[in-house]
Enzyme design. Structure first.
Site, short mmCIF file in Angstrom:
data_model
loop_
_atom_site.label_atom_id
_atom_site.label_comp_id
_atom_site.label_asym_id
_atom_site.label_seq_id
_atom_site.Cartn_x
_atom_site.Cartn_y
_atom_site.Cartn_z
N LYS A 1 17.54 1.63 53.48
CA LYS A 1 17.46 0.89 52.23
C LYS A 1 18.18 -0.45 52.42
CE LYS A 1 19.17 0.48 47.63
NZ LYS A 1 20.27 0.86 46.73
N ASN B 1 23.21 6.31 40.99
CA ASN B 1 24.50 6.78 41.50
C ASN B 1 25.50 6.89 40.36
OD1 ASN B 1 26.29 7.33 43.94
ND2 ASN B 1 27.42 5.73 42.89
N THR B 2 25.85 5.74 39.76
CA THR B 2 26.91 5.72 38.76
C THR B 2 26.60 6.59 37.55
OG1 THR B 2 27.38 3.45 39.46
CG2 THR B 2 28.40 4.18 37.42
N GLY C 1 25.28 -0.35 38.45
CA GLY C 1 26.46 0.26 37.82
C GLY C 1 26.64 -0.08 36.36
N ALA D 1 18.94 1.03 40.23
CA ALA D 1 20.07 0.35 39.56
C ALA D 1 19.85 0.23 38.06
CB ALA D 1 20.33 -1.03 40.15
N GLY D 2 20.92 0.51 37.33
CA GLY D 2 20.94 0.29 35.89
C GLY D 2 20.73 1.51 35.03
#
Length: 257
Positions: free
Chosen positions: A100, A209-210, A161, A187-188
């Protein structure tokens, strides 16, 4: 519509949810969340995750490469040269060729630098890598990345994040419609409804992830995300009803007594 499995660079996955390996309380918790999410692929930030120091807890002692496909990424790289060098070192160390790519523009937004991203992608592809690429939600750049041979296009939903969800669904949909390779929102995502929305737009997968790692109960959130991705995909395949300006009764009004 008939569904088909997620296939990236000739590798087939039954799960459409990819999770990260950062911000968890421990690698053990990370492994538990990955299993609860039903994930088969995990991203590994090469600059931040311990893979080699045997004197410290190592990711692979909990998230086994025999159980999960590792997707090395270039988190923390701000130039094309940095990113290419990082992934070449990763290939020498672990033999990874499915990677990635992310090349960031600044610390405040972690927004992708698309000029540097395109440059790095060209170098990596010519060097034999299969590149899944983090990018802006710009359909023009998404097409350019696909045209040079990227294996998957990974537009951001919003800032890394941030948990703000998908801020530009129109552009995500445009990217999905034009792409011949998998489109994976990266993301987001903040909660399950964000993941479901990404899938309802026709995306092939979601990376997060977050949203899981910083949830009050990461394992329960991982389970929620698994169901959200499945539900969103099913809703997309089913085809939603059309939007109407006025009410339309469920029961016919004609012939009422």
């Amino acid at each position: 519509m008939t569904d088909t499995p997620l296939t990236v660079a000739g590798r087939t996955f039954t799960s459409r949810l990819i999770i990260g390996t950062g911000k968890y309380a421990s690698y053990a918790q990370n492994a538990e969340a990955a299993r609860a999410a039903g994930a088969e692929m995990v991203t590994v930030a090469l600059r931040r995750v311990n893979l080699s120091n045997p004197d410290e807890d190592r990711l692979q002692d909990h998230v086994s490469p025999s159980e999960f496909t590792y997707l090395p990424n270039t988190a923390g790289c701000f130039t094309a040269d940095e990113a290419v060098r990082t992934l070449r070192l990763a290939r020498e160390a672990g033999g990874w060729d499915l990677v990635k790519l992310e090349v960031l523009s600044d610390q405040k937004t972690l927004y992708p630098d698309m000029e540097e991203t395109l440059k790095a992608a060209k170098d990596l592809i010519s060097d034999g890598f299969e590149v899944m690429v983090y990018c802006s939600d710009d359909p023009v750049y998404a097409r350019k990345l696909e045209d040079i041979g990227c294996a998957a296009i990974m537009p951001l939903g919003s800032l890394i994040g941030s948990g703000l969800g998908i801020q530009n669904p129109l552009n995500i949909r445009l990217i999905v419609e034009q792409s011949r390779v998998p489109v994976i929102v990266d993301a987001g995502v903040g909660t399950a409804s964000d993941a479901a929305q990404a899938m309802e737009l026709g995306c092939d997968g979601v990376l997060m992830n977050t949203a899981i790692a910083e949830a009050k109960d990461p394992i329960r959130m991982a389970t929620a995300m698994k169901h959200a991705v499945i539900a969103g995909r099913e809703a997309y395949l089913a085809g939603r009803m059309g939007r109407k300006r006025y009410a339309d009764p469920s029961s016919p009004l004609a012939g009422l007594i």
